[in-house]
Design a protein around this motif. Sequence first.
Motif, PDB file in Angstrom:
ATOM      1  N   SER A 458       0.839  -1.270   0.025  1.00  0.00           N
ATOM      2  CA  SER A 458       0.132   0.135   0.058  1.00  0.00           C
ATOM      3  C   SER A 458       0.965   1.322   0.130  1.00  0.00           C
ATOM      4  O   SER A 458       0.641   2.433  -0.592  1.00  0.00           O
ATOM      5  N   SER A 459       1.926   1.243   0.742  1.00  0.00           N
ATOM      6  CA  SER A 459       2.872   2.366   0.672  1.00  0.00           C
ATOM      7  C   SER A 459       3.474   2.422  -0.688  1.00  0.00           C
ATOM      8  O   SER A 459       3.746   3.962  -1.193  1.00  0.00           O
ATOM      9  N   ASN A 464       3.523   5.884  -5.829  1.00  0.00           N
ATOM     10  CA  ASN A 464       3.397   5.782  -7.024  1.00  0.00           C
ATOM     11  C   ASN A 464       2.534   7.135  -7.367  1.00  0.00           C
ATOM     12  O   ASN A 464       2.714   7.546  -8.465  1.00  0.00           O
ATOM     13  N   LEU A 465       1.446   6.945  -6.719  1.00  0.00           N
ATOM     14  CA  LEU A 465       0.167   7.863  -7.086  1.00  0.00           C
ATOM     15  C   LEU A 465       0.588   9.335  -6.818  1.00  0.00           C
ATOM     16  O   LEU A 465       0.766  10.110  -7.835  1.00  0.00           O
ATOM     17  N   GLY A 466       1.466   9.472  -5.597  1.00  0.00           N
ATOM     18  CA  GLY A 466       2.022  10.959  -5.413  1.00  0.00           C
ATOM     19  C   GLY A 466       2.925  11.264  -6.328  1.00  0.00           C
ATOM     20  O   GLY A 466       2.871  12.381  -6.804  1.00  0.00           O
ATOM     21  N   ARG A 467       3.812  10.260  -7.063  1.00  0.00           N
ATOM     22  CA  ARG A 467       4.798  10.767  -8.025  1.00  0.00           C
ATOM     23  C   ARG A 467       4.245  11.336  -9.234  1.00  0.00           C
ATOM     24  O   ARG A 467       4.566  12.188  -9.855  1.00  0.00           O
ATOM     25  N   LEU A 481      -0.543  12.000  -0.177  1.00  0.00           N
ATOM     26  CA  LEU A 481      -0.463  10.618  -0.395  1.00  0.00           C
ATOM     27  C   LEU A 481       1.010  10.075   0.160  1.00  0.00           C
ATOM     28  O   LEU A 481       1.059   9.071   0.616  1.00  0.00           O
ATOM     29  N   ALA A 482       1.867  11.002  -0.092  1.00  0.00           N
ATOM     30  CA  ALA A 482       3.222  10.617   0.433  1.00  0.00           C
ATOM     31  C   ALA A 482       3.383  10.249   1.863  1.00  0.00           C
ATOM     32  O   ALA A 482       3.929   9.424   2.494  1.00  0.00           O
ATOM     33  N   LEU A 483       2.484  11.330   2.639  1.00  0.00           N
ATOM     34  CA  LEU A 483       2.510  11.186   4.074  1.00  0.00           C
ATOM     35  C   LEU A 483       1.652  10.049   4.574  1.00  0.00           C
ATOM     36  O   LEU A 483       1.992   9.347   5.357  1.00  0.00           O
ATOM     37  N   ARG A 484       0.741   9.617   3.704  1.00  0.00           N
ATOM     38  CA  ARG A 484      -0.041   8.400   4.093  1.00  0.00           C
ATOM     39  C   ARG A 484       0.611   7.207   3.958  1.00  0.00           C
ATOM     40  O   ARG A 484       0.827   6.264   4.748  1.00  0.00           O
ATOM     41  N   ALA A 485       1.667   7.194   2.844  1.00  0.00           N
ATOM     42  CA  ALA A 485       2.326   6.130   2.677  1.00  0.00           C
ATOM     43  C   ALA A 485       3.165   5.937   3.750  1.00  0.00           C
ATOM     44  O   ALA A 485       3.554   4.889   4.413  1.00  0.00           O
TER      45      ALA A 485
END
Length: 661
Positions: A458-459, A464-467, A481-485
């Motif tokens: 999931s991370s 990937n989505l954040g990028r 999204l990166a912080l959620r990861a």
Amino acid sequence: MAKNLLLAAVSLVVFFALVEGTLAALGFRPILYSEDPFVGFESRIPLFVERLDGDERVMETAPNKLGIFNLQRFPVEKPAGTTRIFCLGGSTTYGRPYDDRTSFCGWLRVLLPVADPSRRWDVINAGGISYASYRVAALMEELVGYAPDLFVIYTGHNEFLEQRTYGEWLDTPVALRHTSALLSATRTYSALSRVIGSLRGADRAGVSQRDVLPGEVEALLDRSVGPADYRRDDALRRRVANHFRLNLARMVQIGRSAGAEVILVNPASNLGHCAPFKSEPEVALDPAERRRLDASLAAAEEALRGGDSATALLLAEGVLKREPRHAGARYLRGQALRASGRVEESHAELARARDEDVCPLRAPSEILAGVAAVAAEQDVPWVDYAAAMAARAADGIPGEDLFLDHVHPTIEAHRLLALALIDELIELGEATPGAQWNDAAVAAVAREVEAGIGHEDSSRALANLGRVLAWAGKLEEAHGLALRALELTPDHPDGLLVAGVTAQLTGRNPEAVRHYQAALGNADFQARDHITFASALEQTGELARAGIQYREGLRIEPGNVRARLGLARVLSAQGHYDEAAELLGAVIAESPEHGPAQLQLGIALAGRGDHRDALRHFEKVLGARPNFAGVHRRMAASLRALGRDVEATAHDDRALELESR
């Protein structure tokens, strides 16, 4: 007379059939099955290679393809009673932002044996990240050699990722293009074309008119700084859509040439929670009017956030009166309509916003229409996934409940597509459901699949989505999204790097430094990562550490200009002007008109007291950018150091004028 004409027609048909049969016996393939008339490739790199797995010969994803494709494996000799299915397309088929396990292809692999255990199912994921229809068609030319029974094709989102050009043929009437395509599907026409081509000095007619693309994808997304590379080009979009239809028709013919069935899937996208990537005015606007319209859009967004949909609607419509094709204004109007309860109008407006997006990373209406048209023309089954997702959405507008970003479905939405495909297979008679096939069986399989998805997976998916969102300029969303990861996996290297980049780009340099520093211990840093880390350190005033990171970037990529310029800035700031000047001189020797290097060299020369030479470089910069206020200031300082006060005052006055605008 009529009898003679009929006899001549029959003779012609018989002769044509004999020629076709002879060419087929000789192994001659029609052009349409093996060549795209508009796109060629520098090389054809096989997706699968043969190897021994114990005593069994298997085909396995080639190692050099694993950055773009999932690892897949299947027997060279297809066992009796096996139905072999290849799933093709782009990153959705691949399973992004996860992988094959949660893709619709992966769901098919685990659900089909439950639905119909009477046979063996080989389900192979051949989805390639960033693959457009012309690359999918080329890949099918390889896959037909592996005893396929069925191709599932989900394509349409990547048609605008790679740069290419077209001649005017794609603007000709549809009937003429169809006639040409039908002729290209015959061996006789193809043989004649190749003979004519060889007489003209080419391997085949028209090859010089084709774009020749790299053997693997070089997407704009990978090479550019963002959607800035995209421009409104209606003629190109029309030709891309026509080429897409041609590619789909080719794929159907390629599949049928191997006796395989084809199912097309209409691609779905996030309408409800994805603003367009780029808006562009259809006509030029003066700066003052541009600022007024931008202010209206910002006010509309603020009104929407505050729950005032009526004001947001008025403001968005005001912009659209001046710029009817402004994608962002269309999106805001759609959201205002939605908030007002006018859902049907909202759906149409949000679809229009997607279609007006100048950076079309979601398949626009003409691509969706192409799938339906080819399915009808070629008489092949298709799954309207776009309509299915709309039907599934609470208010008929698919959004974040079904999509993880602009086009990639949630794990559950992938499962829904797999179930729709199984229904289609049952209707076609390709699968026979047993008594055990029911909702409870599906739920049991779902629990097993989802239990295999851990925090690490999931991370990686969130990073990937954040990028992608960061590339698109949606920095706050990407940072979130990166912080959620990192909440799931605190030391996840991709999450740390994306968090660092997005923090830096949103002005949070101290936070960026923390993320980069944490990533440095567990990520495989590339040159670009060292350079971005160095830039964040430089912004926070940590010049010594910044210099170390710039030097590390140069160690990996000795010619990296960004690293050279960054290191030169740091050296100048530390008073090491000679070393900075040496670095910058090397850059200018390679690129004499490089403006940033000219400016930095001028600063270094001025720093060591060489104001006359510094002025030469400042003047070169002003020659290209006469309204650069900061350079006027530096010109003034060097002129004043040389005792040329009148000229210095003129440059100071010019700088003040520019700064006050």
